[in-house]
Design a protein around this motif. Structure first.
Motif, PDB file in Angstrom:
ATOM      1  N   UNK A 108      17.337  10.718  -1.011  1.00 23.08           N
ATOM      2  CA  UNK A 108      16.055   9.827  -0.725  1.00 23.08           C
ATOM      3  C   UNK A 108      16.267   8.284  -1.092  1.00 23.08           C
ATOM      4  N   UNK A 220      10.694  -5.607   0.415  1.00 18.59           N
ATOM      5  CA  UNK A 220       9.648  -6.028   1.335  1.00 18.59           C
ATOM      6  C   UNK A 220       8.980  -4.821   1.933  1.00 18.59           C
TER       7      UNK A 220
ATOM      8  N   UNK B  77      -5.276   2.896   1.168  1.00 15.61           N
ATOM      9  CA  UNK B  77      -4.531   1.886   0.904  1.00 15.61           C
ATOM     10  C   UNK B  77      -3.155   2.281   1.200  1.00 15.61           C
ATOM     11  N   UNK B  78      -2.549   3.315   0.715  1.00 16.25           N
ATOM     12  CA  UNK B  78      -1.240   3.659   0.976  1.00 16.25           C
ATOM     13  C   UNK B  78      -1.092   3.876   2.529  1.00 16.25           C
ATOM     14  N   UNK B  81       0.160   1.383   4.838  1.00 14.42           N
ATOM     15  CA  UNK B  81       1.533   1.361   5.133  1.00 14.42           C
ATOM     16  C   UNK B  81       2.057   2.626   5.873  1.00 14.42           C
ATOM     17  N   UNK B  85       4.342   3.015   9.398  1.00 11.78           N
ATOM     18  CA  UNK B  85       5.614   3.317   9.059  1.00 11.78           C
ATOM     19  C   UNK B  85       5.980   4.734   9.894  1.00 11.78           C
ATOM     20  N   UNK B 108      -1.059  -5.346   5.623  1.00 14.69           N
ATOM     21  CA  UNK B 108      -0.051  -4.383   5.165  1.00 14.69           C
ATOM     22  C   UNK B 108       1.091  -3.894   6.481  1.00 14.69           C
ATOM     23  N   UNK B 110       2.062  -5.617   8.832  1.00 12.75           N
ATOM     24  CA  UNK B 110       2.936  -6.722   8.913  1.00 12.75           C
ATOM     25  C   UNK B 110       4.305  -6.413   8.303  1.00 12.75           C
ATOM     26  N   UNK B 111       4.482  -5.658   7.419  1.00 13.58           N
ATOM     27  CA  UNK B 111       5.773  -5.317   6.941  1.00 13.58           C
ATOM     28  C   UNK B 111       6.538  -4.559   7.823  1.00 13.58           C
ATOM     29  N   UNK B 112       5.987  -3.770   8.626  1.00 17.22           N
ATOM     30  CA  UNK B 112       6.740  -2.795   9.271  1.00 17.22           C
ATOM     31  C   UNK B 112       6.735  -3.080  10.917  1.00 17.22           C
ATOM     32  N   UNK B 220      12.725   4.735   9.284  1.00 19.19           N
ATOM     33  CA  UNK B 220      14.068   5.154   8.429  1.00 19.19           C
ATOM     34  C   UNK B 220      13.410   4.811   6.786  1.00 19.19           C
ATOM     35  N   UNK B 221      12.682   3.823   6.875  1.00 24.51           N
ATOM     36  CA  UNK B 221      12.110   3.491   5.397  1.00 24.51           C
ATOM     37  C   UNK B 221      11.050   4.102   4.938  1.00 24.51           C
ATOM     38  N   UNK B 222      10.248   5.056   5.783  1.00 22.78           N
ATOM     39  CA  UNK B 222       9.284   5.905   5.481  1.00 22.78           C
ATOM     40  C   UNK B 222       9.680   6.851   4.405  1.00 22.78           C
ATOM     41  N   UNK B 223       9.011   7.065   3.262  1.00 19.56           N
ATOM     42  CA  UNK B 223       9.430   7.833   2.307  1.00 19.56           C
ATOM     43  C   UNK B 223       9.126   9.423   2.776  1.00 19.56           C
ATOM     44  N   UNK B 226       5.914  10.876   2.762  1.00 18.71           N
ATOM     45  CA  UNK B 226       4.895  10.281   3.559  1.00 18.71           C
ATOM     46  C   UNK B 226       5.198  10.371   5.019  1.00 18.71           C
TER      47      UNK B 226
END
Lengths: 366, 366
Positions: A108, A220, B77-78, B81, B85, B108, B110-112, B220-223, B226
């Motif tokens: 991960x 970020x 809240x999570x 994001x 994602x 939030x 806006x990060x993605x 890709x950056x999505x855990x 999640x």
């Protein structure tokens, strides 16, 4: 009626007095007219529950004041992403891969940084590589180890001192499945994380204990809800915390504080009791003709004891007989097979004795 | 003893029969010898609890078969994001900003992706912009609205039909604070999400209902924990789910199914009851000289009723008198001030009547 002994690897047994208190408080916590699940997380009632839980955990684990305690959501699996998003700075990180959990953490992390395998265990994950053999990177952002591999039943009995290995970088430990079962040497740790559902309370709560100087470096793309600095600055209330799970963990902390062995209390007492429980079970397995545990003696887990019947055709009979004898959830993880007895803090010595008695009887009848 | 009425905005009141059942099951669920918190999430006992909860929710909300129901962690809240994602593909997304929650979602995201404000409400968030005035982007990945702003007390009473606005893109709704209080027109929705701690159960459980064709496009950056596709493919058990919270939500679903109003049951019955509850409170506020609600009549929330005393110096007296009369947690959100009565599904009409009676008495004594 006596409850059965529950050997689940997690979610796992919870001390009976904790369950009784949780049931008693259900409709009205301390005369408030509200159950804990019904309280605003910002009201004085829950704030008191939260503050007590944090203070008790800090005392139990002797967490130094320059570490922050965070109560989060997402489980250990989400932390496999959240840790590198917070600590890696997108650079190189080192992983010691010793079983399923550390392998998942390693794969991960590769989404967020250059993850490097510094060492691995034997193919069957029955040994642990000595820290002196680790091939650490030049300047990793951190070094990650899993200090108790729940599935393979291997445990790190002494935390490595990275400084003596020539590496002045934070050590990250995934201590999900043995947290609060033994003391932690915080002088060797930068961050520790773990799901609560083994030794601390219900699933849905994730504990993170992090050195204060490591806060504030999130990438970020780290969701705000999982940015350790934001979580720490808001006393774990940036988003609504899992209030019930924190409350039950808090009751568990109070139960832990009241445990004694000899002249020890709390985690020191659990350390003594857990050693004795594990020794009882491993000694019997090693002396038997039917059962076998394949893990090297010096890294056997005190919490998760996988074992096999040499005659695997008898597995089903073993499990159904166990259930009849009030011994639950002994089936091994599907990736390993066989059996697994998880003997976390909530499992008394009498439960392990009952298991050994049953195993002996079953072997004799073979 | 009669319990007080609890007007908390969340975590919030839970139906008393649900709490009683949860207490009764605490040490042994259905004779299993294990409490629900102690069960492996992969054991047949919890799998049965999970399957029943999912089926009941699908029935209650009439969720079509081409939508997946996910039980996650992290809170609303999570999801601010996690949604971008999973759904944005890193492109343009549109947000209608009508209060604190949709504003948080917008910032939030806006990060993605390139998050764009398609419309905003009035500065005090007391109105909702008509969909015909929205400035939608050319081809946004999705359009996000919050269908009930918990803090400002504004509610969308009819979901927009994006197709008639010339936009063939998924509508994302944050329905945290009115889920299961009224029917949902799924033909207009791509994804709905919400924290459980208002209308469904305890904090620590997040509900996501997503159209199947939207799965499988995570950044890709999505855990992994999640990534909706991974969660869906593993029946929400890729990581250990918040088992207790799912169980309590399941009990709440069964309670909901048993509710009736006239010849209606379930959510249709709640819809009738919630309309009546809200009307009782708003009618009284509008008729009074002391209290005022500033939200435009056509977008007043049936769930969260913020109101102010025209003489704010009497706020403390109002709150302490309310508590003496068994009316709890009426203080308004700190960002808005004044009072707020959250009257979710678990609040009976009698509770709203008790509040109105107290308000009338307090006004008369002024």
């Amino acid at each position: 009626m006596k409850r059965p002994y529950n050997f689940s690897a997690g979610p796992a047994a919870i001390p009976e007095p904790v369950l009784q208190q949780a049931a008693a408080d259900m409709l009205s916590w301390q005369g408030s007219g509200m159950g804990v699940m019904e309280m605003s997380h910002r009201g004085k009632e829950f704030m008191a529950i939260y503050a007590q839980a944090e203070a008790d955990l800090r005392e139990l684990l002797t967490v130094p004041s320059h570490f922050r305690i965070l109560f989060m959501q997402g489980g250990g699996l989400a932390e496999n992403a959240i840790v590198p998003m917070n600590l890696s700075r997108g650079l190189v990180t080192d992983f010691v891969v010793t079983g399923s959990w550390s392998f998942k953490s390693y794969t991960e992390a590769g989404k967020y940084c250059t993850a490097h395998v510094a060492a691995t265990s034997s193919p069957e994950c029955t040994t642990l590589p000595s820290p002196t053999t680790w091939q650490l990177s030049q300047s990793p952002s951190y070094v990650h180890i899993c200090t108790n591999e729940t599935i393979h039943g291997v445990e790190v009995h002494e935390l490595p001192d990275l400084k003596t290995l020539g590496c002045d970088t934070p050590l990250v430990i995934d201590f999900s499945s043995h947290v609060a079962s033994r003391p932690v040497d915080w002088s060797r740790v930068g961050l520790a994380f773990g799901g609560a559902q083994k030794n601390l309370g219900p699933a849905g709560l994730t504990l993170v204990i992090v050195r204060e100087d490591l806060l504030g470096h999130a990438l970020r793309e780290c969701p705000s809800a999982f940015d350790y600095k934001i979580v720490a600055d808001n006393q774990s209330m940036y988003n609504t915390p899992p209030t019930w799970a924190i409350y039950v963990a808090g009751l568990t902390f109070q139960w832990l504080k009241a445990q004694t062995e000899g002249n020890q209390t709390g985690v020191a007492a659990m350390n003594i009791r857990n050693k004795a429980k594990a020794q009882l079970l491993y000694d019997y397995i090693d002396s038997s003709q039917l059962y076998v545990n394949k893990v090297a003696h010096d890294c056997r887990s005190r919490m998760n004891v996988p074992f096999f019947l040499r005659d695997e055709s008898r597995n089903e009979a073993f499990l159904s007989g166990a259930k009849e004898n009030g011994l639950l959830q002994l089936k091994g993880h599907k990736s390993v097979g066989g059996m697994r007895a998880s003997i976390y803090n909530a499992m008394p010595l009498a439960g392990v004795q009952a298991l050994v008695d049953y195993m002996r009887k079953f072997e004799a009848a073979s």
